[in-house]
Design an enzyme around this catalytic site. Structure first.
Site, PDB file in Angstrom:
ATOM      1  CG  ASP A 404      -2.056   0.943   1.177  1.00  0.00           C
ATOM      2  OD1 ASP A 404      -2.442   1.345   0.063  1.00  0.00           O
ATOM      3  OD2 ASP A 404      -2.583   1.305   2.242  1.00  0.00           O
ATOM      4  CD  GLU A 407      -0.229   5.527  -4.093  1.00  0.00           C
ATOM      5  OE1 GLU A 407      -1.021   4.578  -4.226  1.00  0.00           O
ATOM      6  OE2 GLU A 407       0.239   5.876  -2.991  1.00  0.00           O
ATOM      7  CG  ASP A 485      -8.144   4.603  -0.084  1.00  0.00           C
ATOM      8  OD1 ASP A 485      -8.076   3.369   0.022  1.00  0.00           O
ATOM      9  OD2 ASP A 485      -7.278   5.367   0.373  1.00  0.00           O
TER      10      ASP A 485
END
Length: 1050
Positions: A404, A407, A485
């Site tokens: 997670d 990015e 999300d």
């Protein structure tokens, strides 16, 4: 960046690393030396390598007689055939071809560099121009061409009219207009009016604009030099995706358990709670295979650690889960806590694996543990270091790993990520030493690769399972993904179908959304409906945010629980079919879930269908409308035979299933987890004959894990059914693999139509025959089945809704927002929570300037100077609603009680005579102020507080001219700025996005505004208007009237 005037060539010698990191030197942004055609106003640096030194050659170029506003002439790109017939590489010139960076998307980067002999010429040749340090590539197709792909994107399935930017972004609560999400796929699938299909790949890791706003035109903009790779045109979109997979690779073969249901939560806070969740699944007989551990299992969010109180013995927890048929997946983020004495940090520092700042020191950014360093996954040494940590981590009974925040996400900075001038010591085959702007989009994929390789090291007899949030085209080789999300809304339920399909079209078949929505509270009907659809997605996981209601299948009452149980039983019965589809995807590159136009690319009716999709020959038709079940919607089906069926479980909140004529699919028993299944289980063959009375299908079987299938230890069975006269014969016509056929019974279900079917039993491997009834008897069976289905659905109600208590985090998202949609604007307003404008989309540009949480941000108004004072969360009443179609302005008037006899009144309007603007007139008015106060209220201030999204934070600023004539440009690094008196904007200020060449202009009555505030935050900016601070009476309300308009810039 070093530059010189005109087009002279300058040679600069750069010292070797580590002294390369110095403030006086800039990093070469392109590649080895090349000679470029004319470029407007650009300075480009290129390096060549010699022994121990690097030489930087810099050329300054300009279009003769031109300026930055002129358009450079378009020229055909040069081409060469690569890889296989029908695949072409296009470059601006031979020099550009030599200059392009190595491919990170290709599984073998050399395949892009080696031409092949070919007698086929490209059907479509793009043109290019070079303008303002950008390479602009254009394809033009005939009208009626449809566009798809672009990877992980929100909004519509067919992408004409849309523009996206490939820049991996932490995009909590994204909307249909968000232009950059968590992954980057610079890829477009163009389906021509004839049904022939062409794939277009811009093979660059840099930020890339893909502009599909003009019908039939693909416009790609990114820094030079990058090649364009085309695949086709081929006769079908599937053929294009198979060809693409020969370049970028196919999806890893998932272990079979990974195709079961996954249950997740941010967070299950202890091992006891995890065990409770697992046991409840078993007690309630709801199928499930995996429990996930979010970040709170760690010790202070330190990766590779476990909280000693809440998760004291992860191996014992894993054993308990394994004994009950569950796998355990644990999260790992890239941010490593900067803390001496923390062994992971100390080890990484010793091995020099961290991403560097421009000055050569490790970059430190804030994430969950606080100050963190970040592994440089572009470097093989760092990847090996990480992989060995993963190897040791897996020894705790870890079955899969969740990457997670990769990015990479960074807190407390406007860009939401690390600086673009950070330095990566990349491997030569990836592009060498480059700044972060070059490697940003592949950081997540390379992390997933490192994690995958670590799991391989841990156990070579098990297939790794990795889930990654960030990715790039090609990351399917290492990891599954999810759609980030999302929100618990009907819009996001609908959008999740298109998002899964776009990812599949872009080479990533193993994906799915957070079922039920991550943020906010789903209602029972929304959750049940989402589970019905989600159980048919390739990756099937429920997940929800901290602070929201529990979102397990039993959390919404018995009706919803029963629908969820039925949905997951469907999935588990279909697991033999899912597993076969993944074997096909792994070996051929075909998609697992596909839009229904894949069944007939020539049929234009199918190209915009968003509530149905294909799983091979199985069609899933769902309703994403809250008040209608799938049976109430007329399906748009491809031409040919499509026969409806169910598992005697039809429900208005479950999708309707159809099997294509000519197909056979295999079904298994509805076990509670994959570990219960056995090769000796009864096998069901579902048969749908085509108009010629034939059907075929195949089934892939192996151990469900490991790599025996690569050495022949598997069984592929090709079944065939054929009708001759009144007899339908079902038999095996071909087998592959070394496995012997298991001894098991076969249950053949021959579909007749309308849900009617004929049954026969036999032994697998033997011929099974079914005698067909007469035509009149078949018609009677179909009629009876249809009547029974209709009666059942009429007597089965949609899951009942219930209100969710007001005031909790995430509050209820599933009530329908009020929509204003007229002229240039589309707004969504939630009167029941602060009258908040949740989203504000400028339709012509496709830019969503506002997109917020349900309980905060968006467009808010307060009644005091304090942040989030009364006005931002109260329930507002809709006083008046006028619709444009009724001949009036599109408008909405709201009032909210802010206490003390005061109301905050707001009129939002899109005027009929000027539909380019949104007008907002707000006031604080006294309604019942006590006489003892002289008719005056407490001190109040009308504070307008919009939170605007920054699509391109480093290229955005606020511009205005103040009352005294001073011109201001306020950039994100300025923090918070207040303006009043003669420094107040003179009735107008604007948020400029230089990347998009547009600006959001906010005009206001300067006599009503006492102060203006600019506050930059993580990916957002507040442009606040404050009234004076004073009491109000019935005769003296506080007012602010203002409007928004989008115009071009400059």
């Amino acid at each position: 960046m070093v530059s010189s005037s005109s087009s002279s060539l300058t040679s600069v010698t750069l010292p070797s690393y580590p002294s390369f990191f110095s403030k006086s030197n800039s990093l070469n942004p392109i590649a080895p030396f090349l000679s470029l055609p004319a470029i407007t106003s650009s300075a480009l640096a290129f390096t060549t390598r010699s022994k121990g030194r690097r030489h930087c050659l810099v050329r300054r170029m300009s279009v003769s007689g031109g300026d930055s506003s002129e358009t450079a002439p378009s020229v055909d790109m040069i081409s060469e055939a690569i890889l296989e017939d029908g695949v072409f590489r296009f470059d601006c010139s031979l020099e550009h071809r030599k200059a392009a960076f190595p491919s990170v998307s290709f599984k073998n980067s050399k395949d892009r560099e080696v031409p092949i002999p070919s007698y086929i010429a490209p059907v479509y040749t793009p043109t290019y121009s070079l303008l303002q340090e950008q390479q602009v590539v254009i394809f033009e197709f005939s009208p009626g061409t449809s566009f798809y792909g672009t990877g992980e994107v929100g909004g519509q399935l067919e992408r004409t009219g849309k523009r996206v930017f490939t820049w991996n972004t932490d995009a909590w609560g994204y909307g249909s207009g968000t232009t950059s999400l968590y992954q980057s796929h610079p890829w477009v699938l163009a389906v021509l009016p004839t049904g022939e299909t062409l794939g277009v790949l811009a093979d660059t890791t840099r930020k890339c604009e893909i502009d599909l706003r003009k019908e039939g035109v693909i416009r790609i903009i990114s820094p030079p030099s990058y090649p364009i790779i085309t695949f086709g045109p081929f006769s079908t979109p599937t053929a294009v995706l198979q060809s693409l997979s020969h370049a970028v690779g196919t999806v890893f073969m998932p272990p079979k358990w990974a195709l079961g249901y996954h249950q997740c939560r941010w967070s299950y806070m202890s091992d006891k709670r995890v065990a409770e969740i697992a046991q409840t699944f078993r007690d309630k007989k709801i199928p499930s295979d995996v429990i996930w551990m979010d970040i709170d299992y760690m010790d202070g969010f330190r990766c590779f650690t476990f909280d000693k109180e809440r998760f004291p013995d992860p191996s014992a927890l894993a054993k308990h889960l394994h004994d009950n048929g569950f796998k355990a997946i644990w999260m790992l983020d890239p941010g490593i806590k900067q803390e001496e004495g923390f062994d992971v940090y100390d080890s990484g520092s010793k091995n020099d694996v961290w991403v560097k700042r421009a000055d050569g020191k490790p970059f430190i950014g804030e994430v969950w543990p606080g100050p963190c360093v970040f592994p440089d996954y572009t470097n093989s040494k760092a990847r090996s270091w990480w992989a060995n940590l993963v190897k040791d981590f897996v020894s705790n009974g870890v079955d899969g790993i969740w990457n997670d925040m990769n990015e990479p996400a960074v807190f407390k900075v406007v860009t939401k990520t690390m600086p673009e001038n950070n330095i990566h010591i990349g491997d030569n085959e990836l592009g060498g030493v480059q700044n972060h702007s070059h490697y940003h989009n592949v950081y997540g994929m390379l992390m997933a690769r490192s994690t995958y390789e670590g799991m391989e090291l841990a156990d070579k007899n098990k297939r790794p399972f990795v889930l990654t949030r960030a990715g790039f085209i090609g990351s399917q080789r290492y990891a599954a993904t999810w759609t980030g999300d999302n929100l618990s809304t009907w819009e996001h339920l609908h959008m999740s179908i298109s998002m899964v399909l776009q990812l599949g079209i872009s080479g990533q078949p193993l994906s799915g959304p957070d079922i039920g929505g991550f943020a906010g509270n789903a209602t029972p009907r929304l959750f049940g409906r989402w589970m019905g659809v989600g159980a048919m997605f390739p990756f099937c996981r429920g997940h929800s945010e901290a602070g929201t209601d529990e979102h397990e299948p039993w959390s919404f009452g018995e009706e919803c629980e029963e629908v969820c149980r039925a949905a997951l039983r469907r999935r588990y019965q279909l697991l033999p079919h899912f597993y076969t589809l993944f074997y096909i995807a792994h070996t051929t590159g075909a998609p697992v879930a596909a839009p229904i136009f894949f069944a007939d690319p020539k049929d234009s009716r199918l190209r915009t269908v968003e509530n149905a999709f294909l799983l091979g020959s199985l069609l899933i038709h769902s309703s994403t409308l809250s008040n209608q079940g799938s049976h109430e919607l007329q399906p748009i089906l491809p031409r040919g035979t499509w026969l409806r069926f169910d598992f005697e479980d039809s429900h208005p909140d479950l999708p309707t299933l159809y099997l294509q004529g000519g197909s056979i699919i295999a079904l298994g028993p509805p076990h509670l987890h994959v570990g219960e299944s056995s090769l000796s289980d009864d096998l069901t063959l579902l048969v749908s004959l085509d108009e010629n009375g034939k059907a075929v299908g195949l089934l892939f079987e192996d151990d469900g894990d490991g790599y025996g299938y690569t050495e022949g230890r598997y069984l592929i069975t090709h079944y065939i059914a054929e009708r001759q006269s009144s007899i339908v014969t079902v038999k095996i016509f071909k087998t592959e693999g070394e496995w012997q056929r298991p001894k098991r019974r076969i249950h053949v279900q021959l579909l007749l139509g309308g849900g009617a079917m004929l049954d026969a039993w036999g032994v697998d491997g033997e011929t099974i025959q079914i005698k067909m009834p007469s035509e009149s008897e078949v018609s009677a069976l179909i009629s009876t089945s249809n009547e029974r289905f209709t009666l059942h659905m009429e007597n089965t109600k949609l899951i009942a809704e219930k209100e969710v208590l007001h005031g909790q985090k995430g509050m209820e998202l599933s009530r329908e927002p009020v929509e204003l949609n007229s002229g240039d604007w589309k707004l969504n307003i939630v009167p029941w929570i602060g009258g908040r404008i949740l989203s504000m989309t400028h339709v012509p540009s496709g830019v969503q300037w506002l997109h917020s949480r349900i309980e905060m941000n968006g467009y808010e108004e307060y009644s005091g100077t304090e942040y989030r004072s009364a006005g931002c969360t109260e329930e507002y009443n809709v006083i008046e609603r006028d619709l444009e179609q009724a001949g009036e302005d599109e408008s909405l008037i709201l009032e909210g009680d802010v206490g003390g006899g005061l109301v905050l009144r707001r009129k939002i309007a899109i005027p009929k005579d000027n539909p380019r603007v949104v007008q907002i007139a707000s006031s604080i008015e006294a309604r019942s102020v006590g006489a003892g106060s002289g008719g005056f209220s407490r001190l109040v201030c009308l504070r307008v507080h919009p939170t605007f999204c920054l699509m391109h934070p480093t290229e955005s600023f606020v511009s205005f001219t103040s009352i005294d004539g001073t011109k201001h440009e306020v950039w994100p690094d300025s923090g918070e700025q207040l303006y009043g008196g003669n420094n107040l904007p003179h009735g107008e200020w604007m948020l400029v996005d230089k990347s998009l060449n547009i600006r959001l202009v906010n005009r206001f009555d300067v006599s009503q505004v006492f102060k203006c505030v600019i506050h930059w935050d993580c990916g957002t900016v507040n442009l606040e208007l404050w009234s004076e601070d004073r009491p109000v009476s019935k005769e003296s309300p506080l007012k602010i009237g203002h409007e928004y308009e989008v115009t071009s810039f400059p």
